[in-house]
Design an enzyme around this catalytic site. Structure first.
Site, PDB file in Angstrom:
ATOM      1  N   ARG A 187      -7.811  -0.696  12.019  1.00 40.99           N
ATOM      2  CA  ARG A 187      -7.668  -2.083  12.505  1.00 40.99           C
ATOM      3  C   ARG A 187      -6.325  -2.673  12.090  1.00 40.99           C
ATOM      4  O   ARG A 187      -5.630  -3.289  12.887  1.00 40.99           O
ATOM      5  CB  ARG A 187      -8.785  -2.959  11.939  1.00 40.99           C
ATOM      6  N   GLU A 296      -2.424  -1.489 -11.482  1.00 42.04           N
ATOM      7  CA  GLU A 296      -2.122  -2.914 -11.220  1.00 42.04           C
ATOM      8  C   GLU A 296      -2.612  -3.800 -12.351  1.00 42.04           C
ATOM      9  O   GLU A 296      -3.786  -3.690 -12.734  1.00 42.04           O
ATOM     10  CB  GLU A 296      -2.766  -3.339  -9.891  1.00 42.04           C
ATOM     11  N   HIS A 314      -0.336  -7.513  -4.797  1.00 41.95           N
ATOM     12  CA  HIS A 314      -1.559  -7.179  -4.033  1.00 41.95           C
ATOM     13  C   HIS A 314      -2.083  -8.418  -3.281  1.00 41.95           C
ATOM     14  O   HIS A 314      -3.204  -8.874  -3.508  1.00 41.95           O
ATOM     15  CB  HIS A 314      -2.650  -6.618  -4.970  1.00 41.95           C
TER      16      HIS A 314
HETATM   17  O1  LIG Z   1      -9.100  -3.797   0.009  1.00 43.79           O
HETATM   18  C1  LIG Z   1      -8.783  -4.963   0.251  1.00 43.79           C
HETATM   19  O2  LIG Z   1      -9.553  -5.750   0.836  1.00 43.79           O
HETATM   20  C2  LIG Z   1      -7.417  -5.450  -0.108  1.00 43.79           C
HETATM   21  O3  LIG Z   1      -6.728  -4.481  -0.823  1.00 43.79           O
HETATM   22  C3  LIG Z   1      -7.425  -6.782  -0.820  1.00 43.79           C
HETATM   23  O4  LIG Z   1      -7.897  -6.700  -2.130  1.00 43.79           O
HETATM   24  P1  LIG Z   1      -8.256  -8.038  -2.935  1.00 43.79           P
HETATM   25  O5  LIG Z   1      -9.540  -8.545  -2.390  1.00 43.79           O
HETATM   26  O6  LIG Z   1      -8.388  -7.611  -4.365  1.00 43.79           O
HETATM   27  O7  LIG Z   1      -7.151  -9.016  -2.724  1.00 43.79           O
END
Ligand SMILES: O=C(O)[C@H](O)COP(=O)(O)O
Length: 338
Positions: A187, A296, A314
């Protein structure tokens, strides 16, 4: 009221508690709500609307952001459902300690922070919100390519530091006319591809599936090797492999064109960080934008501080719109499941 005393607002008659003895707002609520209602532990920040909807639906919700793995292991036994984003890891130990857990909700896409086998062995359902952040992640990837092409963050930092280095930043490139290679045409990859196409880019993709869900008219599907040889820009949109092997390592960088731009808004482990550092040093990679890292936050900052690297912490799914959609969806999932 003397110092160190509080008046509880839940009683008709004023009652005074010593600071240490005063029940928290949470336990005050527990005192008036039925004890057998399902309990949800929310481990990473999610929108207030989701919490409100869950509580309005009769669920007992505790928000505990930033729990250590040990603290989570101790607490998890008291909950019927757990909500996590990418920051909280639900490993085998936490799942083994989750005596009454029925549902894990990943408020987002990637479930790589959850031990799926451990959850399956205990019949715990794992549900995510795979569509809610598609546009947000695709837009971030596009924004990072635009930023890399003109070195926007670096130019901004230079002007803010009192310099006017017009010459140093005069070798930007246009995206129109370039070829974008999308690894993982799901997507998000497909949405990015359509945007790139609208900007006048040629788009090629590589995917394990013969008919990837993000396929669109104009997309040329290639093998990974062919894509790497053709692309001026490469963007990753694939989940991490089960073995944790990088999709882009030394060999893949060697196959790329000179001066390629790389964006990773998927998962840090998909790119071998040492190999990327070497490719940046040699000029093979002209610029890289990383929203994700192998660890991270990254402890080794050599990549993050490289002058040709742009970083974000992120943020792919961190938009108001995506989080609002995610919030509504997770409340709905939990109210249905519990
Ligand atoms: O897998 C996900 O939905 C994204 O990497 C976002 O991660 P997050 O919800 O920790 O921001």
């Amino acid at each position: 009221m003397s110092a160190g005393k509080f008046e509880t607002l839940l009683q008709d008659e004023p009652v005074f508690w010593d600071v240490e003895q005063r029940p928290s707002r949470q336990s005050e609520r527990e005192a008036v709500l039925p004890v057998d209602r399902a309990r949800v532990l929310v481990c990473d920040p999610i929108p207030a609307v989701a919490i409100e909807r869950m509580r309005a639906g009769g669920l007992g919700v505790d928000e505990k952001d930033g729990l250590s793995p040990e603290a989570l292991e101790t607490l998890i036994g008291g909950y019927d459902a757990v909500v996590v984003r990418s920051a909280t890891r639900l490993g085998a130990r936490q799942i083994a300690a989750a005596r009454r857990l029925r549902v894990i909700v990943r408020a987002g896409v990637g479930t790589d922070n959850i031990d799926l086998a451990a959850a399956a062995s205990r019949d715990i359902a794992v549900l995510n919100t795979p569509k809610a952040s598609t546009g947000s992640v695709a837009e971030l990837a596009l924004g990072l390519f635009l930023a890399l092409a003109r070195r926007i963050p670096q130019a901004d930092a230079a002007v803010k530091s009192g310099r006017w280095p017009k010459k140093a930043f005069s070798d930007g490139i246009e995206l129109a006319g370039k070829t974008l290679g999308i690894i993982g045409v799901g997507r998000i990859g497909g949405t990015l591809g359509r945007c790139a196409s609208a900007l006048g880019m040629a788009v090629v993709g590589a995917d394990k599936a013969a008919e990837p869900v993000g396929r669109f008219e104009g997309l040329e599907l290639l093998s990974l090797e062919e894509l790497l040889a053709r692309a001026d820009l490469v963007s990753l949109h694939t989940p991490p492999s089960e073995e944790g092997r990088a999709v882009i390592g030394w060999e893949e960088f060697a196959r790329m064109k000179e001066g390629v731009l790389l964006v990773n808004c998927a998962r840090g482990g998909l790119v071998d960080e040492e190999a990327l550092l070497a490719a940046l040093e040699s000029g093979k990679v002209r610029g890289a934008a990383l929203d994700v890292f192998a660890g991270e936050p990254p402890r080794d900052l050599r990549l993050a501080r490289h002058p040709h690297v742009i970083c974000t912490p992120h943020l792919g799914a961190s938009t108001r719109e995506a989080q609002a959609r995610i919030g509504v969806e997770i409340a709905q999932i939990l109210l249905e499941q519990l």
